[in-house]
Design a protein around this motif. Structure first.
Motif, PDB file in Angstrom:
ATOM      1  N   GLU A  79       5.942  10.183   9.473  1.00  0.00           N
ATOM      2  CA  GLU A  79       6.615   9.057   8.831  1.00  0.00           C
ATOM      3  C   GLU A  79       5.656   8.160   8.048  1.00  0.00           C
ATOM      4  OE1 GLU A  79       9.647   5.453  10.153  1.00  0.00           O
ATOM      5  OE2 GLU A  79       9.331   7.161  11.472  1.00  0.00           O
ATOM      6  N   TYR A  80       4.487   7.862   8.619  1.00  0.00           N
ATOM      7  CA  TYR A  80       3.588   6.879   8.020  1.00  0.00           C
ATOM      8  C   TYR A  80       2.333   7.486   7.395  1.00  0.00           C
ATOM      9  CZ  TYR A  80       6.577   3.853  10.760  1.00  0.00           C
ATOM     10  OH  TYR A  80       7.658   3.227  11.279  1.00  0.00           O
ATOM     11  N   ALA A  98       2.056   7.393   3.489  1.00  0.00           N
ATOM     12  CA  ALA A  98       1.789   6.048   2.963  1.00  0.00           C
ATOM     13  C   ALA A  98       0.322   5.697   3.112  1.00  0.00           C
ATOM     14  CB  ALA A  98       2.657   5.016   3.681  1.00  0.00           C
ATOM     15  N   CYS A  99      -0.270   6.064   4.241  1.00  0.00           N
ATOM     16  CA  CYS A  99      -1.693   5.775   4.449  1.00  0.00           C
ATOM     17  C   CYS A  99      -2.565   6.586   3.496  1.00  0.00           C
ATOM     18  CB  CYS A  99      -2.066   6.030   5.913  1.00  0.00           C
ATOM     19  SG  CYS A  99      -1.311   4.834   7.041  1.00  0.00           S
ATOM     20  N   LYS A 118      -1.599   7.478   0.469  1.00  0.00           N
ATOM     21  CA  LYS A 118      -1.431   6.800  -0.815  1.00  0.00           C
ATOM     22  C   LYS A 118      -2.230   5.506  -0.884  1.00  0.00           C
ATOM     23  CE  LYS A 118       3.079   8.628  -2.075  1.00  0.00           C
ATOM     24  NZ  LYS A 118       4.501   8.329  -2.307  1.00  0.00           N
ATOM     25  N   LEU A 119      -2.480   4.899   0.263  1.00  0.00           N
ATOM     26  CA  LEU A 119      -3.294   3.682   0.296  1.00  0.00           C
ATOM     27  C   LEU A 119      -4.783   3.986   0.141  1.00  0.00           C
ATOM     28  CD1 LEU A 119      -1.488   1.689   3.120  1.00  0.00           C
ATOM     29  CD2 LEU A 119      -1.622   1.095   0.692  1.00  0.00           C
ATOM     30  N   CYS A 135      -4.494   3.330  10.323  1.00  0.00           N
ATOM     31  CA  CYS A 135      -3.455   2.910   9.387  1.00  0.00           C
ATOM     32  C   CYS A 135      -2.082   3.356   9.886  1.00  0.00           C
ATOM     33  CB  CYS A 135      -3.741   3.472   7.996  1.00  0.00           C
ATOM     34  SG  CYS A 135      -2.433   3.160   6.774  1.00  0.00           S
ATOM     35  N   LEU A 143       0.853   0.738  10.853  1.00  0.00           N
ATOM     36  CA  LEU A 143       2.148   0.739  10.172  1.00  0.00           C
ATOM     37  C   LEU A 143       3.286   0.989  11.159  1.00  0.00           C
ATOM     38  CD1 LEU A 143       1.459   2.661   6.829  1.00  0.00           C
ATOM     39  CD2 LEU A 143       1.846   0.211   7.149  1.00  0.00           C
ATOM     40  N   ASN A 167       6.320  -1.589  11.816  1.00  0.00           N
ATOM     41  CA  ASN A 167       7.689  -1.198  11.492  1.00  0.00           C
ATOM     42  C   ASN A 167       8.533  -0.848  12.705  1.00  0.00           C
ATOM     43  OD1 ASN A 167       7.230  -1.579   8.762  1.00  0.00           O
ATOM     44  ND2 ASN A 167       6.505   0.509   8.489  1.00  0.00           N
TER      45      ASN A 167
END
Length: 97
Positions: free
Chosen positions: A37-38, A41-42, A44-45, A57, A61, A65
């Motif tokens: 799930e996360y 995003a990490c 992409k960061l 990360c 997150l 969340n």
């Protein structure tokens, strides 16, 4: 009637018992869910996938969340975090590599 109640109570107690292996499998499944799930995003960061900062990360997150759902435990020993008082990341005592 007493026998039925005693039998039902015993059954519920046994159903609540989990072995350390089962608990570890549940925690691994939770980590796999968090990564799926996360993790993107990490990445992409800018964190390198499967690095310690990337894992941190993911956990942060998830804690942010999932806080509305009672917190996230990263321990196979259960949550030492908020104990039902809201959100938090549970940290337990584990065995090193």
């Amino acid at each position: 009637m007493r026998t039925l109640i005693l039998t039902a109570a015993s059954l519920f107690c046994l159903l609540g018992c989990t072995t350390p292996q089962e608990k570890a499998m549940q925690q691994q499944a939770e980590m796999d869910r968090m990564i799926a799930e996360y993790g993107p995003a990490c990445t992409k960061l800018g964190y390198a996938m499967n690095s310690d900062p990337w894992r941190n990360c993911v956990v942060q997150l998830a804690a942010r969340n999932d806080g509305n759902r009672g917190g996230v435990s990263t321990s196979v020993f259960g949550s030492w975090g908020s104990w039902g008082r809201g959100s938090g990341v549970g940290i337990g005592i584990g065995v090193g590599h």
